[in-house]
Design a protein around this motif. Structure first.
Motif, PDB file in Angstrom:
ATOM      1  N   ARG A  99      -5.476  32.965 -32.998  1.00 24.15           N
ATOM      2  CA  ARG A  99      -6.723  34.444 -32.777  1.00 24.15           C
ATOM      3  C   ARG A  99      -7.911  33.213 -32.665  1.00 24.15           C
ATOM      4  O   ARG A  99      -9.089  33.863 -32.376  1.00 24.15           O
ATOM      5  N   GLU A 100      -8.315  33.446 -33.661  1.00 18.12           N
ATOM      6  CA  GLU A 100      -9.420  32.382 -34.352  1.00 18.12           C
ATOM      7  C   GLU A 100     -10.015  31.187 -33.533  1.00 18.12           C
ATOM      8  O   GLU A 100     -10.492  31.031 -33.043  1.00 18.12           O
ATOM      9  N   VAL A 101      -8.468  30.942 -32.937  1.00 26.83           N
ATOM     10  CA  VAL A 101      -9.154  29.287 -31.795  1.00 26.83           C
ATOM     11  C   VAL A 101      -9.670  30.102 -30.560  1.00 26.83           C
ATOM     12  O   VAL A 101     -10.775  29.632 -30.045  1.00 26.83           O
ATOM     13  N   MET A 102      -9.289  31.078 -30.560  1.00 25.40           N
ATOM     14  CA  MET A 102      -9.567  32.104 -28.890  1.00 25.40           C
ATOM     15  C   MET A 102     -10.946  33.087 -29.070  1.00 25.40           C
ATOM     16  O   MET A 102     -11.423  32.631 -28.616  1.00 25.40           O
ATOM     17  N   MET A 103     -10.973  32.683 -30.081  1.00 25.30           N
ATOM     18  CA  MET A 103     -12.786  34.177 -30.458  1.00 25.30           C
ATOM     19  C   MET A 103     -14.094  32.758 -30.171  1.00 25.30           C
ATOM     20  O   MET A 103     -14.626  32.448 -30.036  1.00 25.30           O
ATOM     21  N   ASN A 104     -13.501  31.307 -31.435  1.00 22.98           N
ATOM     22  CA  ASN A 104     -14.432  30.495 -31.211  1.00 22.98           C
ATOM     23  C   ASN A 104     -14.715  29.589 -30.654  1.00 22.98           C
ATOM     24  O   ASN A 104     -15.721  28.938 -30.462  1.00 22.98           O
ATOM     25  N   GLN A 123      15.586  25.247 -25.413  1.00 24.52           N
ATOM     26  CA  GLN A 123      16.450  23.382 -24.791  1.00 24.52           C
ATOM     27  C   GLN A 123      15.715  23.618 -23.524  1.00 24.52           C
ATOM     28  O   GLN A 123      16.561  24.564 -22.178  1.00 24.52           O
ATOM     29  N   SER A 124      14.520  22.979 -23.057  1.00 24.53           N
ATOM     30  CA  SER A 124      13.902  23.009 -21.609  1.00 24.53           C
ATOM     31  C   SER A 124      13.180  21.818 -21.992  1.00 24.53           C
ATOM     32  O   SER A 124      12.796  21.707 -22.216  1.00 24.53           O
ATOM     33  N   LYS A 125      13.090  20.988 -20.491  1.00 26.63           N
ATOM     34  CA  LYS A 125      12.039  20.766 -20.388  1.00 26.63           C
ATOM     35  C   LYS A 125      10.630  21.238 -19.746  1.00 26.63           C
ATOM     36  O   LYS A 125       9.485  20.436 -19.568  1.00 26.63           O
ATOM     37  N   HIS A 126      10.511  22.386 -19.158  1.00 22.09           N
ATOM     38  CA  HIS A 126       9.125  23.238 -18.966  1.00 22.09           C
ATOM     39  C   HIS A 126       8.395  23.156 -20.376  1.00 22.09           C
ATOM     40  O   HIS A 126       8.258  22.757 -21.863  1.00 22.09           O
ATOM     41  N   LYS A 127       6.976  22.913 -20.330  1.00 16.83           N
ATOM     42  CA  LYS A 127       6.265  23.783 -21.003  1.00 16.83           C
ATOM     43  C   LYS A 127       6.083  24.923 -21.468  1.00 16.83           C
ATOM     44  O   LYS A 127       6.153  25.569 -20.634  1.00 16.83           O
ATOM     45  N   PHE A 128       6.064  24.951 -23.057  1.00 20.32           N
ATOM     46  CA  PHE A 128       6.056  26.072 -23.391  1.00 20.32           C
ATOM     47  C   PHE A 128       4.326  26.025 -24.285  1.00 20.32           C
ATOM     48  O   PHE A 128       3.978  25.658 -24.908  1.00 20.32           O
ATOM     49  N   LEU A 129       4.309  27.263 -24.158  1.00 17.98           N
ATOM     50  CA  LEU A 129       2.392  27.959 -25.081  1.00 17.98           C
ATOM     51  C   LEU A 129       2.875  28.795 -25.859  1.00 17.98           C
ATOM     52  O   LEU A 129       3.521  29.801 -25.263  1.00 17.98           O
ATOM     53  N   ALA A 130       2.132  29.161 -26.680  1.00 17.68           N
ATOM     54  CA  ALA A 130       2.638  30.308 -28.002  1.00 17.68           C
ATOM     55  C   ALA A 130       1.256  30.601 -28.186  1.00 17.68           C
ATOM     56  O   ALA A 130      -0.023  30.101 -28.394  1.00 17.68           O
ATOM     57  N   ILE A 131       0.929  32.305 -28.252  1.00 16.06           N
ATOM     58  CA  ILE A 131      -0.263  32.655 -28.347  1.00 16.06           C
ATOM     59  C   ILE A 131      -0.579  33.679 -29.414  1.00 16.06           C
ATOM     60  O   ILE A 131       0.911  34.585 -28.742  1.00 16.06           O
ATOM     61  N   GLU A 132      -1.209  34.623 -30.392  1.00 10.83           N
ATOM     62  CA  GLU A 132      -1.158  34.740 -31.658  1.00 10.83           C
ATOM     63  C   GLU A 132      -2.487  36.650 -30.315  1.00 10.83           C
ATOM     64  O   GLU A 132      -3.354  36.337 -30.229  1.00 10.83           O
ATOM     65  N   PHE A 133      -1.361  37.306 -30.424  1.00 12.09           N
ATOM     66  CA  PHE A 133      -1.840  38.503 -29.316  1.00 12.09           C
ATOM     67  C   PHE A 133      -3.112  39.017 -29.895  1.00 12.09           C
ATOM     68  O   PHE A 133      -3.221  39.335 -31.224  1.00 12.09           O
ATOM     69  N   SER A 134      -4.227  39.409 -29.533  1.00 12.01           N
ATOM     70  CA  SER A 134      -5.255  40.208 -30.420  1.00 12.01           C
ATOM     71  C   SER A 134      -6.176  41.145 -29.017  1.00 12.01           C
ATOM     72  O   SER A 134      -6.016  40.809 -28.008  1.00 12.01           O
ATOM     73  N   GLU A 135      -7.255  42.297 -29.515  1.00 12.96           N
ATOM     74  CA  GLU A 135      -7.701  42.479 -28.748  1.00 12.96           C
ATOM     75  C   GLU A 135      -8.371  41.772 -27.819  1.00 12.96           C
ATOM     76  O   GLU A 135      -9.704  42.646 -27.362  1.00 12.96           O
ATOM     77  N   LEU A 136      -8.988  40.550 -28.257  1.00 13.94           N
ATOM     78  CA  LEU A 136      -9.476  39.536 -27.183  1.00 13.94           C
ATOM     79  C   LEU A 136      -8.459  39.057 -25.914  1.00 13.94           C
ATOM     80  O   LEU A 136      -9.664  38.550 -24.872  1.00 13.94           O
ATOM     81  N   SER A 173      -7.130  29.336 -18.128  1.00 19.30           N
ATOM     82  CA  SER A 173      -8.153  27.871 -17.528  1.00 19.30           C
ATOM     83  C   SER A 173      -8.996  28.141 -18.254  1.00 19.30           C
ATOM     84  O   SER A 173     -10.273  28.925 -19.687  1.00 19.30           O
ATOM     85  N   GLU A 174      -9.940  27.882 -18.442  1.00 17.68           N
ATOM     86  CA  GLU A 174     -11.468  26.432 -19.384  1.00 17.68           C
ATOM     87  C   GLU A 174     -12.475  28.208 -19.777  1.00 17.68           C
ATOM     88  O   GLU A 174     -12.879  28.348 -20.825  1.00 17.68           O
ATOM     89  N   GLU A 175     -12.326  28.985 -18.811  1.00 16.82           N
ATOM     90  CA  GLU A 175     -12.989  30.020 -19.138  1.00 16.82           C
ATOM     91  C   GLU A 175     -12.879  31.849 -19.035  1.00 16.82           C
ATOM     92  O   GLU A 175     -13.668  32.471 -19.264  1.00 16.82           O
ATOM     93  N   GLU A 176     -11.442  31.738 -18.838  1.00 18.21           N
ATOM     94  CA  GLU A 176     -10.706  33.040 -19.549  1.00 18.21           C
ATOM     95  C   GLU A 176      -9.690  33.101 -19.288  1.00 18.21           C
ATOM     96  O   GLU A 176      -8.581  32.015 -19.037  1.00 18.21           O
ATOM     97  N   VAL A 177      -9.302  34.392 -20.284  1.00 14.76           N
ATOM     98  CA  VAL A 177      -7.396  34.094 -19.750  1.00 14.76           C
ATOM     99  C   VAL A 177      -7.160  36.062 -19.959  1.00 14.76           C
ATOM    100  O   VAL A 177      -8.052  36.479 -20.688  1.00 14.76           O
ATOM    101  N   PHE A 178      -5.737  36.051 -19.250  1.00 14.35           N
ATOM    102  CA  PHE A 178      -5.345  37.570 -19.494  1.00 14.35           C
ATOM    103  C   PHE A 178      -4.635  37.386 -19.179  1.00 14.35           C
ATOM    104  O   PHE A 178      -3.526  36.951 -18.955  1.00 14.35           O
ATOM    105  N   VAL A 179      -3.881  38.586 -19.969  1.00 12.98           N
ATOM    106  CA  VAL A 179      -1.910  38.393 -19.166  1.00 12.98           C
ATOM    107  C   VAL A 179      -1.657  39.691 -18.097  1.00 12.98           C
ATOM    108  O   VAL A 179      -2.846  41.097 -17.886  1.00 12.98           O
ATOM    109  N   GLY A 180      -1.170  39.547 -17.091  1.00 16.17           N
ATOM    110  CA  GLY A 180      -0.870  40.549 -16.422  1.00 16.17           C
ATOM    111  C   GLY A 180       0.899  39.915 -15.769  1.00 16.17           C
ATOM    112  O   GLY A 180       1.222  40.063 -16.278  1.00 16.17           O
TER     113      GLY A 180
END
Length: 219
Positions: A99-104, A123-136, A173-180
């Motif tokens: 949350r702090e990283v996404m805020m700052n 076990q996967s060769k794919h890329k993964f990313l974890a995000i702490e969900f918040s109202e941001l 992206s560099e400037e935007e984030v959303f879930v859909g």
């Protein structure tokens, strides 16, 4: 008759795995998976236990219930130490954007490389990313996720584009984030947050798109 064959098929499709890829995870053959899904055979109980622990699903639920997509997408702390310890599965390091990283930070893509990592049995060769969900993070109501839950996303691969329809995903992206939710209309794929907000998928920007793999939240 148990539900194990139907649940294996649903698990595989939700995770975006071919029959061969699913088989490789558990030292089985593609023919084994095909026979389970077509209800011509059932796996040994030892195999069912390993599958249940790999996906964090209670053994009884995997055998008896008709699992929902929401159940499959939810991680849990169900992993039995004895089975995990005896398996050959390695832990994968997944970068976590807090949350702090996404805020700052405005350029979130640059933060992924140096982000702290979660260690998860994937076990996967794919890329993964974890995000702490918040109202941001803007997200559709159907996501049904609590504050401070950890969302796990899998990088989009070209060979699995046909499996994106109706799956939840992330645009980062560099400037935007959303879930859909992904929607496919012919050859066009969009990630839709609402009637007024969506992003048209393009292969040139594939690095910006992710598919929801699972979530971890306190019970």
């Amino acid at each position: 008759m148990t539900n194990i064959g139907n649940n294996i098929k649903k698990l595989r499709k939700v995770r975006g795995l071919s029959q061969q890829a699913f088989a490789d995870l558990f030292n089985l053959s593609r023919g084994n998976i095909s026979s389970y899904e077509e209800l011509r055979a059932e796996p040994k109980i030892e195999t069912i236990m390993i599958i249940a622990n790999y996906f964090g699903i209670p053994l009884q639920s995997l055998i008896q219930e008709n699992l929902s997509v929401n159940q499959i997408l939810n991680f849990s702390d169900y992993f039995e130490p004895a089975i995990v310890t005896n398996s050959t599965k390695k832990l994968a390091g997944i970068p976590l954007l807090t949350r702090e990283v996404m805020m700052n930070n405005t350029d979130l893509l640059k933060q992924i490389e140096g982000a702290p990592q979660l260690q998860l049995p994937i076990q996967s060769k794919h890329k993964f990313l974890a995000i702490e969900f918040s109202e941001l993070i803007a997200a559709p109501l159907e996501l049904e996720v609590k504050e401070q839950s950890i969302l796990i996303f899998e990088g989009i691969e070209m060979e699995y584009l046909h499996l994106l329809h109706n799956n939840l995903g992330l645009f980062l992206s560099e400037e935007e984030v959303f879930v859909g939710k992904y929607e496919q209309n012919g050859e066009q794929i969009s990630l839709i947050l609402s009637s007024w907000k969506k992003s048209l998928f393009s292969l040139s920007d594939i690095r910006y798109y992710w598919k929801l793999y699972g979530k971890f939240e306190k019970v």
